[in-house]
Design a protein around this motif. Structure first.
Motif, PDB file in Angstrom:
ATOM      1  N   TYR A  34      12.338  82.739 147.496  1.00  0.00           N
ATOM      2  CA  TYR A  34      11.902  81.663 146.871  1.00  0.00           C
ATOM      3  C   TYR A  34      12.636  82.114 145.054  1.00  0.00           C
ATOM      4  N   GLY A  35      12.919  81.696 144.374  1.00  0.00           N
ATOM      5  CA  GLY A  35      13.932  81.985 143.043  1.00  0.00           C
ATOM      6  C   GLY A  35      12.454  81.365 142.407  1.00  0.00           C
ATOM      7  N   LEU A  36      12.667  81.680 140.748  1.00  0.00           N
ATOM      8  CA  LEU A  36      12.109  81.505 139.093  1.00  0.00           C
ATOM      9  C   LEU A  36      13.630  81.205 138.533  1.00  0.00           C
ATOM     10  N   GLY A  37      13.489  79.468 138.557  1.00  0.00           N
ATOM     11  CA  GLY A  37      14.756  79.407 138.081  1.00  0.00           C
ATOM     12  C   GLY A  37      14.830  79.072 136.410  1.00  0.00           C
ATOM     13  N   ALA A  38      15.939  79.510 135.716  1.00  0.00           N
ATOM     14  CA  ALA A  38      15.763  78.588 134.323  1.00  0.00           C
ATOM     15  C   ALA A  38      17.228  78.302 134.131  1.00  0.00           C
ATOM     16  N   ASP A  39      18.086  77.650 132.963  1.00  0.00           N
ATOM     17  CA  ASP A  39      18.616  77.582 132.530  1.00  0.00           C
ATOM     18  C   ASP A  39      19.746  79.022 132.280  1.00  0.00           C
ATOM     19  N   ALA A  40      20.835  79.278 132.590  1.00  0.00           N
ATOM     20  CA  ALA A  40      21.162  80.890 132.851  1.00  0.00           C
ATOM     21  C   ALA A  40      21.657  81.004 131.599  1.00  0.00           C
TER      22      ALA A  40
ATOM     23  N   ASN B  72       7.758  85.876 142.725  1.00  0.00           N
ATOM     24  CA  ASN B  72       6.812  86.951 142.553  1.00  0.00           C
ATOM     25  C   ASN B  72       6.754  87.320 141.439  1.00  0.00           C
ATOM     26  N   ARG B  73       4.775  87.414 140.397  1.00  0.00           N
ATOM     27  CA  ARG B  73       4.423  88.364 139.832  1.00  0.00           C
ATOM     28  C   ARG B  73       5.648  89.709 139.829  1.00  0.00           C
ATOM     29  N   SER B  74       6.069  90.762 138.886  1.00  0.00           N
ATOM     30  CA  SER B  74       6.778  91.604 139.219  1.00  0.00           C
ATOM     31  C   SER B  74       6.586  93.072 139.970  1.00  0.00           C
ATOM     32  N   GLY B  75       7.125  93.389 140.414  1.00  0.00           N
ATOM     33  CA  GLY B  75       6.092  94.230 141.711  1.00  0.00           C
ATOM     34  C   GLY B  75       5.489  93.930 142.944  1.00  0.00           C
TER      35      GLY B  75
ATOM     36  N   VAL C 254       4.631  81.338 145.657  1.00  0.00           N
ATOM     37  CA  VAL C 254       5.056  81.596 144.821  1.00  0.00           C
ATOM     38  C   VAL C 254       4.280  80.987 143.896  1.00  0.00           C
ATOM     39  N   TRP C 255       3.439  79.809 144.486  1.00  0.00           N
ATOM     40  CA  TRP C 255       2.077  79.305 143.780  1.00  0.00           C
ATOM     41  C   TRP C 255       1.119  80.179 143.128  1.00  0.00           C
ATOM     42  N   ALA C 256       0.760  80.933 144.400  1.00  0.00           N
ATOM     43  CA  ALA C 256      -0.615  82.174 144.433  1.00  0.00           C
ATOM     44  C   ALA C 256       0.394  82.981 143.016  1.00  0.00           C
ATOM     45  N   ASP C 257       0.821  82.947 142.666  1.00  0.00           N
ATOM     46  CA  ASP C 257       1.482  84.785 141.820  1.00  0.00           C
ATOM     47  C   ASP C 257       1.417  83.689 140.240  1.00  0.00           C
ATOM     48  N   LEU C 258       2.023  82.099 140.488  1.00  0.00           N
ATOM     49  CA  LEU C 258       2.823  81.835 139.838  1.00  0.00           C
ATOM     50  C   LEU C 258       2.890  80.851 139.010  1.00  0.00           C
ATOM     51  N   GLY C 259       1.707  80.245 139.707  1.00  0.00           N
ATOM     52  CA  GLY C 259       1.630  78.055 139.563  1.00  0.00           C
ATOM     53  C   GLY C 259       1.837  78.083 138.317  1.00  0.00           C
ATOM     54  N   PRO C 260       0.379  78.715 137.369  1.00  0.00           N
ATOM     55  CA  PRO C 260      -0.019  77.707 136.308  1.00  0.00           C
ATOM     56  C   PRO C 260       1.783  78.061 134.930  1.00  0.00           C
ATOM     57  N   HIS C 261       2.535  79.253 135.453  1.00  0.00           N
ATOM     58  CA  HIS C 261       3.318  79.155 134.895  1.00  0.00           C
ATOM     59  C   HIS C 261       4.601  78.198 134.931  1.00  0.00           C
ATOM     60  N   LEU C 262       4.571  77.464 135.901  1.00  0.00           N
ATOM     61  CA  LEU C 262       5.925  76.586 136.458  1.00  0.00           C
ATOM     62  C   LEU C 262       5.921  75.330 135.633  1.00  0.00           C
ATOM     63  N   ASP C 263       6.907  74.548 136.045  1.00  0.00           N
ATOM     64  CA  ASP C 263       7.221  73.128 135.522  1.00  0.00           C
ATOM     65  C   ASP C 263       7.132  72.807 136.741  1.00  0.00           C
ATOM     66  N   LEU C 264       7.920  73.015 138.107  1.00  0.00           N
ATOM     67  CA  LEU C 264       7.715  72.452 138.994  1.00  0.00           C
ATOM     68  C   LEU C 264       7.775  73.984 140.144  1.00  0.00           C
TER      69      LEU C 264
END
Ligand code: AMP
Ligand code: MG
Length: 386
Positions: free
Chosen positions: A48-54, A157-160, A170-180
């Motif tokens: 799974y990737g954590l995507g943003a406008d490059a 994932n959280r780094s490391g 993904v949710w376990a590591d980053l849930g609150p940071h995600l828009d979707l």
């Protein structure tokens, strides 16, 4: 909306597959979020990737912040194909890079190329190059198309930590940071892409991954060069290669054979450690036979890990199935944590095909805790330690 699950933060978790209209709506929404500078986690065939406008520096900054990623670790830019990596993104395409893209895209191959003027410095970690890849997963393809912009995406994932192979990770590591979060179930490959630098000849292998090096070398007709630090024997590693990575909470030791493994297991069980044993099935059985220890076997694909006894066995699959070793590796490392393990004992897998990528991840997770087996020790001189 069907398939929507609220989250702890602003984020929303969408399960795809409810129906074609629901999926199309979720993808439109995800594309719009990316265009507005949002963070969208999505499946690729690798992880799974954590995507943003490059091409949006503020959006890219959110990736680094969410992951706790060091600024000197560059990001991979995901595109729908060579056309989307025009001169603004990739300054020029050497003919060999074009040939490789034609042959292996969409797929788990990342090409490091001269960067075009619109790639923000943060994406490149200040380097003059940019890493690009065209992912094969239909959701990744549809998302980048819906965004209408190249998508920078490291593993979600959280780094490391071990990379995420399921939306739950993904949710376990980053849930609150995600828009979707777009959830399409577990990913098929399970390890990240193979990264090669095609600005040099022969191209350099920067990271073994989901495309076996053997296939690349057959297509190129030459052997790949090792990464710069290894080639020069220097201590300073290439970008993105110098951190403890892919690691569960518990310390990891990587044992080269069943004898070494049995030695560690005996000692740790005597000390009262809770041990997670990770390796291919035949090797797990050999270690258990040698020690006479009783393990609880956890089936990675069917059953969530639960707090278990002092010894769990996490089966990566039969020795002859490197595809399964790759698919199950990160799931196993996360299961070790979920089971409350205090030590992870990983057993080396055969280092061919996808096995190279698996061993690369295990070595980084062990971060120096590699104990070569006797056979390996004997032929360690000159060994490729990727
Ligand atoms: P990740 O996003 O965690 O899968 O890691 C991406 C990896 O790609 C980095 O850790 C680097 O090793 C490699 N990479 C990305 N961009 C470049 C670049 N411009 N030059 C060299 N390596 C790169
Ligand atoms: Mg990563």
């Amino acid at each position: 909306m069907d398939g929507l699950r609220g989250g702890a933060g602003e984020g929303v978790w969408v399960r795809l597959g409810a129906g074609p209209e629901e999926d199309a709506a979720a993808l439109r929404r995800a594309g719009a979020l990316l265009r507005r500078g949002g963070l969208v986690a999505f499946p690729t065939e690798t992880v799974y990737g954590l995507g943003a406008d490059a091409l949006n520096p503020q959006a890219v900054a959110r990736i680094f912040a969410a992951k706790g990623r060091p600024a000197d670790n560059p990001l991979i830019v995901h595109v729908t194909g060579v056309e989307q990596a025009g001169p603004e993104v990739v300054a020029h395409w050497p003919p060999v890079a074009r040939r490789l893209a034609e042959r292996f895209w969409p797929g788990p191959l990342t090409l490091v190329l001269p960067a075009g003027p619109r790639v923000p410095a943060a994406v490149r970690a200040g380097l003059p190059t940019v890493a690009v890849r065209c992912p094969a997963h239909p959701v990744a393809q549809a998302l980048i198309a819906a965004a209408g912009t190249p998508v920078a995406a490291p593993s979600a994932n959280r780094s490391g930590r071990p990379s995420p192979t399921r939306a739950e990770d993904v949710w376990a590591d980053l849930g609150p940071h995600l828009d979707l979060l777009l959830d399409a179930g577990p990913v098929p490959v399970g390890v990240e892409s193979t990264v090669i630098d095609v600005t040099a000849w022969p191209p350099r292998l920067l990271r073994p991954g989901g495309l076996p090096v053997e296939e690349l070398e057959a297509a190129l007709g030459v052997s790949l060069a090792p990464p710069p630090a290894l080639a020069q024997g220097a201590a300073a590693p290439a970008p993105g290669m110098k951190y403890r990575h892919y690691a569960p909470e518990a310390p990891v030791v990587l044992a080269g054979d069943a004898d070494q493994g049995a030695g560690f297991l005996r000692r740790w069980l005597e000390e009262g450690q809770r041990v997670a044993l990770v390796g291919c099935r035949e090797d797990l059985e050999a270690v258990l036979r040698r020690t006479g220890a009783d393990a609880r076997w956890l089936a990675l694909e069917d059953e969530p890990a639960r707090p278990a006894g002092p010894l769990i066995a996490l089966d990566l699959g039969p020795r002859a199935r490197p595809d399964l070793h790759a698919r199950r590796l990160f799931r196993a490392l996360r299961a070790a944590d979920a089971a409350g393990s205090t030590r992870v004992l990983a057993l080396a897998v055969p280092e061919e095909g996808l096995g190279r990528a698996v061993m690369n991840r295990l070595r980084k997770a062990a971060a120096g805790g590699e104990v070569p087996g006797r056979e390996r020790e004997a032929r360690a001189e000159g060994r490729d330690r990727l």
